[in-house]
Structures are given as C-alpha cells and as structure tokens.
Design a protein around this motif. Structure first.
Motif, PDB file in Angstrom:
ATOM      1  N   TRP A  90      35.333  31.716 -40.113  1.00  9.19           N
ATOM      2  CA  TRP A  90      35.677  31.139 -38.710  1.00  9.19           C
ATOM      3  C   TRP A  90      35.530  29.860 -38.521  1.00  9.19           C
ATOM      4  O   TRP A  90      34.408  29.298 -39.122  1.00  9.19           O
ATOM      5  CB  TRP A  90      34.969  31.981 -37.821  1.00  9.19           C
ATOM      6  CG  TRP A  90      35.024  32.108 -36.232  1.00  9.19           C
ATOM      7  CD1 TRP A  90      35.772  32.462 -35.500  1.00  9.19           C
ATOM      8  CD2 TRP A  90      34.166  31.077 -35.402  1.00  9.19           C
ATOM      9  NE1 TRP A  90      35.305  32.055 -34.253  1.00  9.19           N
ATOM     10  CE2 TRP A  90      34.635  30.945 -34.138  1.00  9.19           C
ATOM     11  CE3 TRP A  90      33.205  30.177 -35.837  1.00  9.19           C
ATOM     12  CZ2 TRP A  90      33.997  30.380 -33.362  1.00  9.19           C
ATOM     13  CZ3 TRP A  90      32.445  29.221 -34.921  1.00  9.19           C
ATOM     14  CH2 TRP A  90      32.904  29.448 -33.598  1.00  9.19           C
ATOM     15  N   THR A  91      36.343  29.075 -37.996  1.00  4.89           N
ATOM     16  CA  THR A  91      35.947  27.798 -37.290  1.00  4.89           C
ATOM     17  C   THR A  91      35.971  27.681 -35.814  1.00  4.89           C
ATOM     18  O   THR A  91      36.713  28.000 -35.072  1.00  4.89           O
ATOM     19  CB  THR A  91      37.135  26.958 -37.893  1.00  4.89           C
ATOM     20  OG1 THR A  91      37.100  27.201 -39.310  1.00  4.89           O
ATOM     21  CG2 THR A  91      36.917  25.400 -37.594  1.00  4.89           C
ATOM     22  N   THR A  93      29.098  24.977 -42.509  1.00  6.21           N
ATOM     23  CA  THR A  93      29.251  23.592 -42.766  1.00  6.21           C
ATOM     24  C   THR A  93      29.937  22.694 -41.555  1.00  6.21           C
ATOM     25  O   THR A  93      30.798  23.073 -40.935  1.00  6.21           O
ATOM     26  CB  THR A  93      30.180  23.396 -43.976  1.00  6.21           C
ATOM     27  OG1 THR A  93      31.075  24.131 -43.706  1.00  6.21           O
ATOM     28  CG2 THR A  93      29.593  24.023 -45.084  1.00  6.21           C
ATOM     29  N   PRO A  94      29.561  21.400 -41.449  1.00  6.80           N
ATOM     30  CA  PRO A  94      30.123  20.511 -40.286  1.00  6.80           C
ATOM     31  C   PRO A  94      31.773  20.500 -40.614  1.00  6.80           C
ATOM     32  O   PRO A  94      32.010  20.076 -42.135  1.00  6.80           O
ATOM     33  CB  PRO A  94      29.340  19.420 -40.309  1.00  6.80           C
ATOM     34  CG  PRO A  94      27.892  19.710 -41.238  1.00  6.80           C
ATOM     35  CD  PRO A  94      28.333  20.576 -41.895  1.00  6.80           C
ATOM     36  N   ALA A  95      32.543  20.471 -39.997  1.00  9.57           N
ATOM     37  CA  ALA A  95      34.200  20.061 -40.188  1.00  9.57           C
ATOM     38  C   ALA A  95      34.028  18.410 -40.237  1.00  9.57           C
ATOM     39  O   ALA A  95      33.364  17.710 -39.565  1.00  9.57           O
ATOM     40  CB  ALA A  95      34.875  20.538 -39.062  1.00  9.57           C
ATOM     41  N   THR A 106      32.892  20.488 -34.361  1.00  6.78           N
ATOM     42  CA  THR A 106      33.112  21.614 -34.870  1.00  6.78           C
ATOM     43  C   THR A 106      32.744  22.063 -36.217  1.00  6.78           C
ATOM     44  O   THR A 106      32.242  21.073 -36.914  1.00  6.78           O
ATOM     45  CB  THR A 106      34.765  21.389 -35.140  1.00  6.78           C
ATOM     46  OG1 THR A 106      35.483  21.137 -33.908  1.00  6.78           O
ATOM     47  CG2 THR A 106      35.524  22.506 -35.918  1.00  6.78           C
ATOM     48  N   PHE A 107      32.576  23.248 -36.644  1.00  8.95           N
ATOM     49  CA  PHE A 107      32.033  23.502 -37.892  1.00  8.95           C
ATOM     50  C   PHE A 107      32.496  24.939 -38.538  1.00  8.95           C
ATOM     51  O   PHE A 107      33.528  25.490 -37.734  1.00  8.95           O
ATOM     52  CB  PHE A 107      30.550  23.955 -37.713  1.00  8.95           C
ATOM     53  CG  PHE A 107      30.147  25.055 -36.746  1.00  8.95           C
ATOM     54  CD1 PHE A 107      29.760  26.460 -37.247  1.00  8.95           C
ATOM     55  CD2 PHE A 107      29.894  24.908 -35.447  1.00  8.95           C
ATOM     56  CE1 PHE A 107      29.353  27.476 -36.295  1.00  8.95           C
ATOM     57  CE2 PHE A 107      29.804  25.714 -34.424  1.00  8.95           C
ATOM     58  CZ  PHE A 107      29.604  27.233 -35.088  1.00  8.95           C
ATOM     59  N   LYS A 108      32.542  24.978 -39.701  1.00  6.84           N
ATOM     60  CA  LYS A 108      33.105  26.259 -40.146  1.00  6.84           C
ATOM     61  C   LYS A 108      31.938  27.152 -40.762  1.00  6.84           C
ATOM     62  O   LYS A 108      30.821  26.739 -41.154  1.00  6.84           O
ATOM     63  CB  LYS A 108      33.935  25.864 -41.530  1.00  6.84           C
ATOM     64  CG  LYS A 108      34.226  26.940 -42.252  1.00  6.84           C
ATOM     65  CD  LYS A 108      35.208  26.430 -43.305  1.00  6.84           C
ATOM     66  CE  LYS A 108      36.001  27.389 -44.303  1.00  6.84           C
ATOM     67  NZ  LYS A 108      36.834  26.890 -45.419  1.00  6.84           N
ATOM     68  N   GLY A 166      20.708  27.049 -37.804  1.00  8.46           N
ATOM     69  CA  GLY A 166      22.175  26.948 -38.135  1.00  8.46           C
ATOM     70  C   GLY A 166      22.515  25.598 -37.282  1.00  8.46           C
ATOM     71  O   GLY A 166      23.120  24.583 -37.694  1.00  8.46           O
ATOM     72  N   ARG A 167      22.395  25.764 -35.988  1.00 16.70           N
ATOM     73  CA  ARG A 167      22.641  24.880 -35.173  1.00 16.70           C
ATOM     74  C   ARG A 167      21.951  23.332 -35.175  1.00 16.70           C
ATOM     75  O   ARG A 167      22.730  22.259 -35.399  1.00 16.70           O
ATOM     76  CB  ARG A 167      22.355  25.207 -33.460  1.00 16.70           C
ATOM     77  CG  ARG A 167      22.651  24.233 -32.415  1.00 16.70           C
ATOM     78  CD  ARG A 167      22.169  24.609 -31.225  1.00 16.70           C
ATOM     79  NE  ARG A 167      23.457  24.344 -30.439  1.00 16.70           N
ATOM     80  CZ  ARG A 167      23.923  25.096 -29.530  1.00 16.70           C
ATOM     81  NH1 ARG A 167      23.138  26.176 -29.214  1.00 16.70           N
ATOM     82  NH2 ARG A 167      24.894  24.898 -28.896  1.00 16.70           N
ATOM     83  N   THR A 168      20.770  23.484 -35.534  1.00 18.13           N
ATOM     84  CA  THR A 168      20.087  22.440 -35.700  1.00 18.13           C
ATOM     85  C   THR A 168      20.586  21.451 -37.114  1.00 18.13           C
ATOM     86  O   THR A 168      20.531  20.281 -36.986  1.00 18.13           O
ATOM     87  CB  THR A 168      18.438  22.624 -36.147  1.00 18.13           C
ATOM     88  OG1 THR A 168      17.965  23.400 -34.806  1.00 18.13           O
ATOM     89  CG2 THR A 168      17.886  21.521 -36.359  1.00 18.13           C
ATOM     90  N   ALA A 169      20.898  22.272 -38.122  1.00 20.11           N
ATOM     91  CA  ALA A 169      21.357  21.523 -39.485  1.00 20.11           C
ATOM     92  C   ALA A 169      22.657  20.909 -39.216  1.00 20.11           C
ATOM     93  O   ALA A 169      22.832  19.873 -39.435  1.00 20.11           O
ATOM     94  CB  ALA A 169      21.183  22.719 -40.657  1.00 20.11           C
ATOM     95  N   VAL A 170      23.570  21.886 -38.666  1.00 21.83           N
ATOM     96  CA  VAL A 170      24.940  21.461 -38.450  1.00 21.83           C
ATOM     97  C   VAL A 170      24.882  20.262 -37.348  1.00 21.83           C
ATOM     98  O   VAL A 170      25.547  19.177 -37.772  1.00 21.83           O
ATOM     99  CB  VAL A 170      25.799  22.470 -38.010  1.00 21.83           C
ATOM    100  CG1 VAL A 170      27.277  22.001 -37.622  1.00 21.83           C
ATOM    101  CG2 VAL A 170      26.037  23.362 -39.254  1.00 21.83           C
TER     102      VAL A 170
END
Length: 91
Positions: A17-18, A88-90, A2-4, A66-70
């Motif tokens: 959005w989350t 940001t990662p949740a 999950t990420f925000k 974005g996906r790679t970083a999170v």
C-alpha cells in the motif's frame, strides 16, 4: 510525506500500500491481514490469538515507531510471528 508499506504473512500472502497517512496504513494492514486470517481456516480462537499477539503489536507500531523512522527518512520494519511489515519513504 508519502511512504510505501509492504507486508507478508509467511507462506500465505504478500501485499503493499502507498500513501501518506500512518493511521490509514495501520487500518489497511488491519483490514487486509484480518481478511487473510479470516479466510485461513483457523479456528476462531486461533484467529483471535493471531490478531491479539501478532497483528495488533505490529499494526500499532506503524503510527509510533514506523512514523518516527519514515519522517526521519529511514525505513522501518516490524515483525511478530509470521507477520512482517516494512515502511519505506517514497522517493
């Protein structure tokens, strides 16, 4: 994972959005920012320019950089013109 996602259109709109689907995040950003642009009073040509030059590059980066970083546990941000997006990662 999950990420925000938080985004801002300078002096216009801020939202968040989350979830856990990067494709859905990109679609939500496209829809919500597209609605703000459509309601902004800009001429149709200016709206098309905004979508092409500012929204599309940031939206498309969500599913790549974005996906790679999170997924690595790191935050990510992307900006173009007046649009800023942060993932940001949740916890």
């Amino acid at each position: 994972m999950t990420f925000k996602m938080t985004w801002a259109l300078v002096a216009e709109h801020v939202d968040e959005w989350t979830g856990d689907d990067f494709g859905q995040a990109a679609a939500v950003l496209n829809e919500k920012v597209g609605e703000a642009v459509a309601g902004s009073g800009m001429a149709p040509e200016a709206q098309a320019h905004f979508r092409r030059e500012f929204l599309a590059p940031v939206r498309d980066s969500i599913t790549r950089e974005g996906r790679t970083a999170v997924e690595a546990g790191q935050p990510w941000d992307g900006a173009a013109g007046p649009l800023l997006v942060v993932l940001t990662p949740a916890a």
